[in-house]
Design an enzyme around this catalytic site. Sequence first.
Site, PDB file in Angstrom:
ATOM      1  N   LYS A   1      44.513  59.256 -30.300  1.00  0.00           N
ATOM      2  CA  LYS A   1      43.492  58.548 -29.538  1.00  0.00           C
ATOM      3  C   LYS A   1      42.355  58.179 -30.494  1.00  0.00           C
ATOM      4  O   LYS A   1      41.606  59.046 -30.936  1.00  0.00           O
ATOM      5  CB  LYS A   1      42.991  59.456 -28.409  1.00  0.00           C
ATOM      6  N   THR A  19      39.376  65.194 -21.699  1.00  0.00           N
ATOM      7  CA  THR A  19      38.261  66.008 -22.174  1.00  0.00           C
ATOM      8  C   THR A  19      38.665  67.482 -22.225  1.00  0.00           C
ATOM      9  O   THR A  19      37.926  68.365 -21.796  1.00  0.00           O
ATOM     10  CB  THR A  19      36.994  65.814 -21.308  1.00  0.00           C
ATOM     11  N   GLU A  43      44.767  59.534 -16.688  1.00  0.00           N
ATOM     12  CA  GLU A  43      44.063  60.699 -17.220  1.00  0.00           C
ATOM     13  C   GLU A  43      42.849  60.982 -16.331  1.00  0.00           C
ATOM     14  O   GLU A  43      42.044  60.085 -16.077  1.00  0.00           O
ATOM     15  CB  GLU A  43      43.606  60.417 -18.648  1.00  0.00           C
TER      16      GLU A  43
END
Length: 211
Positions: free
Chosen positions: A133, A74, A45
């Site tokens: 998450k 993000t 990521e």
Amino acid sequence: MDFTTAGFGTALRDERLVAIIRGTDAEASFRTVMALAEEGVPLVEISLSGSDALAVIERARAALGEAAWLGAGTVLTAEDARRAADAGANLMVTPGLGAGLEESVRRGLPTLAGVMTPSEVIAANALGVSALKLFPASVGGPAYLQALRAPFPDLPFVPVGGVDAAAARAYFAAGAVAVGVGSPLIGDAADGGDLAALRKRAAEFKAVCAR
């Protein structure tokens, strides 16, 4: 390789490790992606809060080809999701619920949705996200994950935030399907630091995450 939502779920269960890059140096961030790929860490990521993140994603996609997982982290807004997908990201990671997550799901992209509370778990699951998450996981630790899994025993949780090797072992024992690891794995590599040390840490984390 299957890059659908189901395919991401399989990859999570097989690899059990998502590497999180948030670098201050775009060239170093790209080199970090490539080093991780060479060390057999396929779930990566790249946080959009890092330096020139979209350019790093675009360059990494060109280098890795289509047959590779490449995530954008993000992802906050619908525009974040669109731009990341256009740059070549085929996995979207959010710190919480919101427009970025909704747009990612609407596009049919595999998503790792940031949640902390039972209400957020319910809302994210209703959207049809790929995995959850747990962030910031360090707030409650493995005990909180274990408690959260009581009402949601079949949902895939990925703790993120302060996960070192010892914590990873504890999260797996508490039922995590995988862990997301930033600085304990990446160190200073994405800021221009030591790639050899990164490779060593990657091997150590792979050993921790191996079944």
